[in-house]
Motif scaffolding. Structure first.
Motif, PDB file in Angstrom:
ATOM      1  N   GLN A  13       0.828  -1.195   0.000  1.00 56.65           N
ATOM      2  CA  GLN A  13       0.000   0.000   0.000  1.00 56.65           C
ATOM      3  C   GLN A  13       0.867   1.251   0.000  1.00 56.65           C
ATOM      4  O   GLN A  13       1.901   1.301   0.674  1.00 56.65           O
ATOM      5  CB  GLN A  13      -0.875  -0.012   1.248  1.00 56.65           C
ATOM      6  N   CYS A  15       1.660   5.004   1.114  1.00 59.86           N
ATOM      7  CA  CYS A  15       1.414   5.633   2.404  1.00 59.86           C
ATOM      8  C   CYS A  15       2.155   6.965   2.498  1.00 59.86           C
ATOM      9  O   CYS A  15       3.337   7.041   2.126  1.00 59.86           O
ATOM     10  CB  CYS A  15       1.897   4.669   3.488  1.00 59.86           C
ATOM     11  N   ALA A  35       4.246   1.130   2.374  1.00 57.98           N
ATOM     12  CA  ALA A  35       4.204   0.666   3.754  1.00 57.98           C
ATOM     13  C   ALA A  35       4.619  -0.801   3.809  1.00 57.98           C
ATOM     14  O   ALA A  35       4.287  -1.583   2.920  1.00 57.98           O
ATOM     15  CB  ALA A  35       2.794   0.833   4.309  1.00 57.98           C
TER      16      ALA A  35
END
Length: 171
Positions: A13, A15, A35
């Protein structure tokens, strides 16, 4: 001669407030990063899984579990280097690895040669890096994350009949 291929994938993901690392490179101009327990470098992680898959030595989760503090914040190229050590210690020779990054960012074209040089030096065999977008479709297209898919080709000299195995059989 044993000739094997392996496939690896990884997804992380995006981030805010996290540095962007991809294909062994830092992208300091990116405002978001990936992340993860380590630096989130999906290209290196997918390459690790491809090499481990080809050699039957497990997967990234088994080798670098997220509960192991030794690998917290580790660079993807450090993980890749460790996998290369495991693979070669088991008698395999890496012939080549290809990795494709899937996402809207970071833009790889201007740094592709640099990424290939870093990864080739880490693996000790040719590494090809490619990238694609999904034309703003799906989680990668919406800028929620980045994925990578890798393949690896490895070889090992066949054992002579009657020779001892490199490692003891599992009990």
């Amino acid at each position: 001669m044993d000739i094997r291929t392996g496939i690896g994938t990884d997804v992380h993901q995006l981030c805010e407030g996290v540095p962007m690392y991809m294909a062994g490179l830092h992208f300091p101009d990116e405002t978001v990063g990936l992340a993860g327990h380590s630096d989130g470098d999906v290209a290196c992680h997918a390459m690790c899984d491809a090499l481990l898959s080809a050699t039957g030595l497990g997967d990234v989760g088994a080798v670098f579990g997220t509960s192991d503090p030794q690998w917290a914040g580790a660079a993807g190229v450090a993980l890749l280097g460790h996998v290369v050590e495991l693979v070669t210690a088991d008698g395999w020779t890496i012939q080549n690895v290809a990795v494709q990054i899937v996402g809207q960012r970071p833009r790889m074209a201007a740094r592709r040669a640099e990424a290939q040089a870093v990864l080739t030096a880490t693996v000790g065999a040719p590494v090809s890096v490619s990238a694609t977008t999904t034309d703003h479709l799906g989680f990668t297209g919406r800028g929620e994350g980045v994925a990578a898919i890798a393949t690896a080709l490895v070889t090992r000299q066949a054992r002579l009949p009657g020779s001892l195995p490199d490692r003891a059989p599992a009990v």
